[in-house]
Write an enzyme that holds these catalytic residues in place. Structure first.
Site, mmCIF file in Angstrom:
data_model
loop_
_atom_site.group_PDB
_atom_site.id
_atom_site.type_symbol
_atom_site.label_atom_id
_atom_site.label_comp_id
_atom_site.label_asym_id
_atom_site.label_seq_id
_atom_site.Cartn_x
_atom_site.Cartn_y
_atom_site.Cartn_z
ATOM 1 N N SER A 1 -55.653 -41.975 8.712
ATOM 2 C CA SER A 1 -55.452 -43.201 9.475
ATOM 3 C C SER A 1 -56.136 -44.370 8.753
ATOM 4 O O SER A 1 -55.797 -44.645 7.595
ATOM 5 C CB SER A 1 -55.961 -43.023 10.904
ATOM 6 O OG SER A 1 -55.576 -44.099 11.720
ATOM 7 N N ASP B 1 -45.675 -38.962 15.004
ATOM 8 C CA ASP B 1 -46.829 -39.854 15.155
ATOM 9 C C ASP B 1 -46.441 -41.136 15.875
ATOM 10 O O ASP B 1 -45.680 -41.949 15.351
ATOM 11 C CB ASP B 1 -47.425 -40.177 13.785
ATOM 12 C CG ASP B 1 -48.841 -40.713 13.874
ATOM 13 O OD1 ASP B 1 -49.120 -41.488 14.809
ATOM 14 O OD2 ASP B 1 -49.673 -40.349 13.031
ATOM 15 N N HIS C 1 -50.967 -38.004 15.701
ATOM 16 C CA HIS C 1 -52.094 -38.684 15.054
ATOM 17 C C HIS C 1 -53.382 -37.875 15.243
ATOM 18 O O HIS C 1 -54.313 -38.293 15.930
ATOM 19 C CB HIS C 1 -52.242 -40.095 15.612
ATOM 20 C CG HIS C 1 -52.840 -41.068 14.653
ATOM 21 N ND1 HIS C 1 -52.176 -41.529 13.537
ATOM 22 C CD2 HIS C 1 -54.057 -41.658 14.606
ATOM 23 C CE1 HIS C 1 -52.946 -42.365 12.865
ATOM 24 N NE2 HIS C 1 -54.110 -42.448 13.493
#
Length: 473
Positions: A133, A365, A403
């Protein structure tokens, strides 16, 4: 300080030039059994929490020794400020914003180098970076901005274009869901209705119904959101979607042109709302209209939109994001993007020195769209050509993975794979991901290189050998 295992933990602050800016807090762990390598770990979100380097690296399979236990010097920082979640208040200070954007990576690296030279009387033979991320974004910055410092990086679902994502995608969500009194907003029941319909239509398109949508392109071709339309198009309850709600989901599922480029790109990528996103963690919120300031009950994408618009772009914490017009703030957005975005980062020096990058994304995601990562990869293909790019970058997609969680909670041997490529010249081949979910722990799937996807071809559905990477539907 030294612990019982012989490691020396060094915690400290890198002081700012501007006395009003917060310091960069860092930790460097020096093992007694040093293997001659260093591993820097990236943060997440807007950073704000010290990455200690004491645990596993991002997406490391469960049960393995930590990098520190394996003899790596490990290091991390808080990105140059303290704060939880998407607290963007640090963005009111120029130096804090620059540290978050790029400089804390380099500054923490240099502190670690000085400590290693002092402790071991030599520099590391190899220096790696692993992140997910925002940490994936930091991995790209490490390779692109500081290529002399890093030999290999792992960029998991990188938020490499924070400004575009939060201003562009957040703006699309805000307008789609909350305009016209919230006519397009989907409450949790309607969100579940949509998600269930997508999975009912698409789960089996990869050859097996296992709660994972792997054939995402086939899903886009097959799923029709109008099958959920309320009679007459009016909102008649949670068993159907109104025309306004279908319009909102179509907006979220589409690519948009912002009207001007941010860090060289004007396209806001589509979200995977029609091929696997569940919006169970990064939800569409529980309120029909956002509050000023935000209440925390709004859609996740609105929350990050609010964080960027208030403290970073307008630098007015009381600014109402629903009144924000990106075109009116284009100059400021460009200025912010110079600090925060790596959309047009130059990886040529990293490639020339022999650096290697593993790039991944989850196909489900809903925090950072897989289309966003694919767009980054395709820009590298355009820059380098496929053959040259294959020599230093591999891009893998993970079906069912969101995620850091998902129907398939993917883990894989990123660090040893990267080391073999950097140190032995052995390019990745036939990688496998393992599911970390408790109910399905240990099931495996091939890790397919883009644009291939995982297709079931027969056998035990829990074993990677029963699946094949394919490019055809």
């Amino acid at each position: 300080m030294a612990d019982s295992g012989g490691q020396c933990r060094v915690l400290g602050d890198i002081h700012p030039v501007d006395p009003a800016a917060p310091p960069i807090t860092y930790e460097v762990n020096l093992p007694a059994n040093w293997n001659g390598r260093a591993l820097q770990m990236g943060g997440g979100g807007y950073d704000g929490t010290l990455v200690t380097g004491l645990g596993s690296y991002a997406l490391q399979p469960d049960g393995q020794p930590t990098p520190l236990q394996q003899g790596f010097v490990t290091l991390g920082s808080d990105g140059g400020h303290e704060g939880a979640g998407f607290d963007s208040s640090f963005g009111l200070n120029d130096e804090a914003l620059a540290n978050y954007g790029t400089q804390s990576i380099k500054k923490t690296h240099d502190v670690a180098m000085a400590l290693m030279k002092t402790a071991f009387k030599r520099s590391p033979q190899r220096f790696y970076f692993v992140g997910f991320s925002q940490g994936g974004h930091e991995a790209i910055n490490a390779a692109g901005l500081y290529p002399k410092d890093y030999d290999g990086v792992v960029a998991g679902t990188p938020s490499y274009n924070v400004t575009m994502m939060h201003a562009g995608i957040g703006g699309v969500y805000a307008k789609a869901l909350y305009a016209n009194g919230g006519a397009g907003w989907l409450d949790p029941a309607k969100t579940k209705l949509l998600v269930n319909a997508v999975y009912s239509t698409c789960d089996g398109l990869d050859g097996v119904k296992d709660g994972v949508i792997a054939n995402t392109r086939g899903c886009l071709d097959t799923f029709d959101v109008t099958s959920l339309r309320c009679p007459g198009g009016a909102d008649t309850g949670d068993t159907c979607l109104s025309d306004a709600q279908i319009g909102a989901t179509n907006d979220i599922a589409s690519t948009h042109n912002l009207g001007f480029p941010i860090a060289g790109n004007s396209l806001v990528p589509a979200a995977p709302i029609y091929y696997g996103a569940t919006y169970g963690v990064f939800t569409l919120g529980t309120v029909k209209q956002p509050s000023v300031p935000a209440s925390g009950k709004e859609a996740f994408q609105y929350a990050v939109y609010n964080a960027l618009v208030t403290n970073i772009v307008t630098r007015n914490p009381a600014y109402d994001p629903m009144t924000f017009n990106a075109l009116d703030w284009s100059a400021r957005l460009q200025e912010v993007a110079k600090q925060l975005d790596s959309t047009n980062v130059d990886l040529s020096a990293f490639a020339k020195k022999g650096g290697k990058m593993l790039l991944t994304t989850g196909l489900a995601d809903d925090g950072i769209s897989p289309e966003n990562t694919t767009a980054f990869y395709q820009r590298q293909v355009s820059t380098f050509g496929q053959r040259t790019l294959n020599g230093f970058m591999k891009y893998y997609t993970m079906p069912g993975f969101s995620h850091g969680f998902g129907a398939f909670n993917a883990r894989y041997d990123a660090l040893p794979t990267l080391m073999n490529w950097v140190e032995k010249g052995k390019a990745p081949n036939h990688l496998t991901m393992v599911d970390a979910n408790a109910a399905t722990a240990g099931r495996t799937r091939p890790l397919c290189e883009y644009p291939q996807w995982v297709k079931y071809t027969g056998g035990d559905v829990n074993k990677a050998s029963s699946f094949t990477c394919t490019s055809t539907n």
